[in-house]
Design an enzyme around this catalytic site. Structure first.
Site, PDB file in Angstrom:
ATOM      1  N   LYS A 283       0.808  -1.227   0.000  1.00 30.53           N
ATOM      2  CA  LYS A 283       0.000   0.000   0.000  1.00 30.53           C
ATOM      3  C   LYS A 283       0.837   1.272   0.000  1.00 30.53           C
ATOM      4  CE  LYS A 283      -0.704   0.396   5.029  1.00 30.53           C
ATOM      5  NZ  LYS A 283      -1.715   0.482   6.108  1.00 30.53           N
TER       6      LYS A 283
ATOM      7  N   GLY B  77       9.587  -1.265   1.395  1.00 34.73           N
ATOM      8  CA  GLY B  77       9.242  -1.175   2.808  1.00 34.73           C
ATOM      9  C   GLY B  77      10.025  -0.136   3.590  1.00 34.73           C
ATOM     10  N   THR B  78       9.962  -0.249   4.900  1.00 34.51           N
ATOM     11  CA  THR B  78      10.613   0.699   5.799  1.00 34.51           C
ATOM     12  C   THR B  78      12.118   0.752   5.569  1.00 34.51           C
ATOM     13  OG1 THR B  78       8.923   0.481   7.519  1.00 34.51           O
ATOM     14  CG2 THR B  78      11.112   1.197   8.223  1.00 34.51           C
ATOM     15  N   CYS B  79      12.755  -0.415   5.461  1.00 32.27           N
ATOM     16  CA  CYS B  79      14.213  -0.475   5.352  1.00 32.27           C
ATOM     17  C   CYS B  79      14.718   0.356   4.185  1.00 32.27           C
ATOM     18  CB  CYS B  79      14.662  -1.921   5.193  1.00 32.27           C
ATOM     19  SG  CYS B  79      16.429  -2.096   4.918  1.00 32.27           S
TER      20      CYS B  79
ATOM     21  N   GLY C 157      15.261   9.410  22.303  1.00 32.04           N
ATOM     22  CA  GLY C 157      15.519   8.004  22.022  1.00 32.04           C
ATOM     23  C   GLY C 157      16.985   7.770  21.729  1.00 32.04           C
ATOM     24  N   GLY C 158      17.644   7.017  22.608  1.00 33.75           N
ATOM     25  CA  GLY C 158      19.063   6.734  22.448  1.00 33.75           C
ATOM     26  C   GLY C 158      19.330   5.301  22.062  1.00 33.75           C
TER      27      GLY C 158
ATOM     28  N   GLU D 230      17.617  10.259  26.556  1.00 34.46           N
ATOM     29  CA  GLU D 230      17.246   8.862  26.772  1.00 34.46           C
ATOM     30  C   GLU D 230      16.728   8.675  28.192  1.00 34.46           C
ATOM     31  OE1 GLU D 230      16.088   5.556  26.730  1.00 34.46           O
ATOM     32  OE2 GLU D 230      17.169   5.769  24.836  1.00 34.46           O
TER      33      GLU D 230
ATOM     34  N   GLY E  11      11.391   3.439  19.314  1.00 34.94           N
ATOM     35  CA  GLY E  11      10.972   2.067  19.019  1.00 34.94           C
ATOM     36  C   GLY E  11       9.898   1.997  17.948  1.00 34.94           C
TER      37      GLY E  11
ATOM     38  N   HIS F  99      47.643 -10.617   5.641  1.00 30.95           N
ATOM     39  CA  HIS F  99      48.300  -9.564   6.429  1.00 30.95           C
ATOM     40  C   HIS F  99      48.787  -8.459   5.486  1.00 30.95           C
ATOM     41  CE1 HIS F  99      50.790  -7.657   9.494  1.00 30.95           C
ATOM     42  NE2 HIS F  99      51.754  -7.575   8.570  1.00 30.95           N
TER      43      HIS F  99
END
Length: 445
Positions: free
Chosen positions: A34, A39-41, A174-175, A197, A256, A429
């Protein structure tokens, strides 16, 4: 009515990866979204934040170069161009998903899904039938009930990346991981950042020593960090705490996320005891037969790569291949600060609680030739093992390239390797990764 083997609701990292997997198994698949594909990511999370962190890294690198004789000067920051670059990155990746869908003959349906039953879904007035239904509807920002917050303008991660002008002062409520990453993104651009926080410390989900290093870096960046505070009130331009007042031009609330459970409610699916997530079995099937759920709507780590792997496992189970569920201790957790934090598995205290005779050791970046030559000596690698079989129980890496390096030792764990297998590897190395072999050697002797 058009029919499918599988309909997936949600085109984020869980949904679109699951769709491709089902298509590869020869199934007819549709994905419904929708909002925006990815998405969010992709749109307001992992990807745009990493683009912004890259901008900040450019400025940190220039300042570092000045210390060593490469003299340069930042005359101006055209923030709009940085935002445009972010938009280009997001757009390119969106097109990539569209291409995947086209190549794999996956139908992409834009619109809000209404679930009629476990077999029928309606979108934009059209009905679609399916043998299986996968809910990958993700989550939305959780905004706590702070006095006065609803009376002022504020940003969440859903709106932060729409900001077109760089503020002079930003307060971040928000921490956690997201709040701290965005503090790292904004401060090098000249923004006066304050992180507030209410918990005892920032980054409470991360290793204690890692938290200390990040707090020191924030102080160096002149970011104010206020922990264990009480927020009394929010006014326009002011955050009133129990013992001080913080002024801001922009307020960002990152406290959150909460699962999107509307479709779960429509299907009367069972929820977890706290009612915050959909209850699923070990194969991600819900209380309704042939209805599955993955990602942020179930009680696992809210991470894009976790959702993707859950989607693959759910699809394979649907179509005849049972796999063990994804374990939280096998999922890498990453914080893209400077230095980075990456970890997986058990902490020392968790291992002790499970009854292991714990063996823990760490090595600092400051002992490593590549780190010294690259001026990247802040950080450490810590391995949590046990004395009997030398199993790999957990690892924490803090430092440059930590989010890439973590996969080397996670691969060893996935292959049921122990400290011995890590020690026997030949690391190039000079590399940062050779610290893993050296640390394993130390722990075995």
């Amino acid at each position: 009515m058009k029919s499918y083997d599988l309909i997936i609701i949600g085109a984020g990292p869980g949904g679109y990866v699951a769709a491709v997997e089902a298509s590869k198994l020869g199934k007819k698949v549709a994905v419904i979204e929708k909002k925006k594909i990815g998405g969010t990511c992709l749109n307001v999370g992992c990807i745009p934040s990493k683009a912004y962190l890259k901008h900040a890294e450019w400025l940190e690198t220039m300042a570092e170069a000045n210390q060593f004789g490469v003299i340069n000067e930042v005359k101006e920051i055209d923030y709009s161009k940085l935002v445009n670059r972010k938009d280009q990155v997001v757009g390119q990746l969106q097109q990539g998903i569209h291409y995947l869908f086209k190549e794999n003959k996956i139908d992409y349906i834009e619109g809000e899904a209404e679930v009629i039953s476990n077999r029928v879904v309606s979108v934009n007035g059209a009905k679609y039938e399916t043998n299986y239904l996968l809910l990958a509807t993700g989550s939305t920002p959780f905004v706590p009930p702070i006095n006065g917050l609803d009376q002022v303008s504020y940003l969440t991660t859903d709106t932060f990346f729409e900001m077109r002008e760089l503020p002079k002062k930003m307060a971040i409520i928000g921490g956690g991981v997201i709040g701290i990453e965005l503090a790292f993104a904004m401060a090098p651009l000249g923004v006066e950042v304050t992180v507030v926080e209410v918990a005892p410390e920032i980054l409470m989900t991360e290793d204690e020593e890692a938290r200390t290093i990040i707090r020191q870096k924030l102080k160096k960046m002149q970011v104010k960090v206020l922990e264990k505070v009480q927020i009394k009130e929010v006014k326009q331009g002011e955050l009133v705490l129990d013992n001080t007042t913080i002024s801001f031009d922009e307020l960002l609330v990152v406290t959150g996320r909460k699962a999107n459970l509307q479709l779960a409610d429509a299907l009367n699916l069972e929820k977890t005891e706290n009612k915050k997530f959909i209850q699923v079995d070990r194969h991600y099937e819900t209380s309704e037969k042939n209805v599955f759920a993955i990602g942020d709507v179930i009680d696992t780590l809210m991470l894009a790569h976790a959702a993707s792997k859950e989607g693959i496992k759910a699809v394979r189970y649907m179509f005849g291949k049972k796999e063990a569920p994804l374990k939280n201790e096998d999922i890498p957790k990453c914080v893209y600060t400077h230095p980075e934090i990456a970890s997986f598995g058990l902490t020392e205290s968790e291992a002790q609680e499970k009854g292991y005779d714990v063996l823990v050791s760490k090595t600092p970046y400051s002992n490593n030739g590549r780190a010294i030559s690259g001026n990247e000596t802040t950080g450490f690698i810590k391995i949590i093992s046990e004395k009997k079989y030398k199993e790999l129980l957990g690892v924490v890496i803090v430092g440059a390239n930590a989010t890439e390096m973590i996969h080397t030792i996670l691969a060893a764990k996935q292959a049921e390797g122990t400290l011995s297998e890590v020690e026997q590897m030949t690391f190039a190395h000079p590399t940062l990764s050779e610290m893993m072999g050296e640390l394993a050697n130390e722990m075995l002797n």
